[in-house]
Scaffold this active site. Structure first.
Site, PDB file in Angstrom:
ATOM      1  N   ALA A 140      -3.677   7.438  -5.465  1.00  0.00           N
ATOM      2  CA  ALA A 140      -2.275   7.005  -5.502  1.00  0.00           C
ATOM      3  C   ALA A 140      -2.283   5.508  -5.780  1.00  0.00           C
ATOM      4  O   ALA A 140      -2.245   4.676  -4.864  1.00  0.00           O
ATOM      5  CB  ALA A 140      -1.596   7.319  -4.175  1.00  0.00           C
ATOM      6  N   ALA A 175       0.849  -1.193   0.000  1.00  0.00           N
ATOM      7  CA  ALA A 175       0.000   0.000   0.000  1.00  0.00           C
ATOM      8  C   ALA A 175       0.883   1.241   0.000  1.00  0.00           C
ATOM      9  O   ALA A 175       2.102   1.149  -0.185  1.00  0.00           O
ATOM     10  CB  ALA A 175      -0.923  -0.012   1.213  1.00  0.00           C
ATOM     11  N   ASN A 176       0.291   2.399   0.166  1.00  0.00           N
ATOM     12  CA  ASN A 176       1.055   3.646   0.277  1.00  0.00           C
ATOM     13  C   ASN A 176       0.341   4.566   1.257  1.00  0.00           C
ATOM     14  O   ASN A 176      -0.716   4.230   1.782  1.00  0.00           O
ATOM     15  CB  ASN A 176       1.238   4.281  -1.111  1.00  0.00           C
ATOM     16  N   ARG A 177       0.910   5.734   1.487  1.00  0.00           N
ATOM     17  CA  ARG A 177       0.441   6.608   2.564  1.00  0.00           C
ATOM     18  C   ARG A 177      -0.698   7.548   2.186  1.00  0.00           C
ATOM     19  O   ARG A 177      -1.051   8.435   2.958  1.00  0.00           O
ATOM     20  CB  ARG A 177       1.609   7.466   3.074  1.00  0.00           C
ATOM     21  N   SER A 178      -1.292   7.382   1.016  1.00  0.00           N
ATOM     22  CA  SER A 178      -2.389   8.279   0.631  1.00  0.00           C
ATOM     23  C   SER A 178      -3.560   8.171   1.615  1.00  0.00           C
ATOM     24  O   SER A 178      -4.004   7.073   1.951  1.00  0.00           O
ATOM     25  CB  SER A 178      -2.870   7.920  -0.777  1.00  0.00           C
TER      26      SER A 178
END
Ligand code: C5P
Length: 221
Positions: free
Chosen positions: A95, A29-32
């Site tokens: 994102a 995942a990512n920090r969006s």
């Protein structure tokens, strides 16, 4: 924008991260946070548009007056976007993970004493580029985002041609900025001709309202 400026028009917004499963309990995942995309969807609804928000997994409330379609993976997001078209304006704020694990194992990967399991990745579909390249049913205005940590503007100028979109909203997501997950954003608008307009640091809700006002103007040209 006034509450009737986008009346009768359909607007599609993507928001949040995607989750790409490795096994039933792990994902990439990512920090969006989804805050900017959700703010754009809310502002478009407040301007009278019929809005579909296709959102990855986020921990923030659904905006008022918007149809929300929840997805996890990039491939699900592409399918949901295609199902939500046609639209006059499509804004790709999400994102999206560039890569996903090549295989999703059906059971949890175990430690077997032979060291870490290899993680092979494959490329995800590029949702923005796919929709911008449509020959039929392309939204009149296709807007991309560019989250960069360095040489933000130069990267965005290269991206607008590569992606085939009409406008890029670029922001610096390097850690000092605190943009990912934070409440404010400093954006640069990059047009097809490469021209750049830099906005002051603003609340993400205000960025959303100003972007919707700009999209409305661009649509009228
Ligand atoms: O190439 P990059 O990921 O930096 O491009 C960012 C823009 O492209 C964003 O608008 C993002 O929503 C969109 N994108 C997409 N599908 C992908 C990757 C990015 O729609 N697989």
């Amino acid at each position: 924008p006034t509450p009737t400026q986008l009346a009768g028009l359909r607007v599609l917004v993507t928001s949040g991260p995607t989750h790409e499963p490795i096994d039933p309990v792990r994902f990439i995942a990512n920090r969006s946070s989804g805050r900017q995309g959700h703010a754009i969807a809310a502002a478009a609804a407040a301007a009278g548009a019929t809005v579909t928000l296709v959102s990855g997994p986020v921990a923030i409330p659904d905006p008022a007056g918007v149809t929300v379609v929840r997805v996890e993976t990039a491939r699900e997001m592409l399918a949901a976007v295609e199902a939500a078209l046609p639209a006059s304006i499509a804004v790709f704020t999400a994102a999206v993970a560039d890569w996903r694990p090549a295989t999703e194992t059906g059971s949890k990967i175990k430690k077997d004493g032979s060291g870490p399991a290899p993680l092979a990745l494959v490329e995800n579909p590029d949702i923005l580029a796919t929709i911008a390249a449509r020959t039929t049913g392309r939204p009149d205005l296709v807007v991309g985002f560019a989250a960069e940590t360095d040489t933000v503007i130069a990267h965005a100028q290269a991206k607008i041609a590569r992606k085939g979109c009409d406008l890029i909203v670029a922001n610096d997501v390097s850690e000092a900025g605190g943009v990912m997950g934070g409440g404010t954003n400093t954006v640069h608008l990059i047009a097809r001709d490469g021209s750049v307009e830099t906005w002051p640091t603003l609340d993400k809700d205000e960025v959303g309202r100003r972007l919707v006002a700009r999209f409305t103007e661009l649509l009228q040209r």
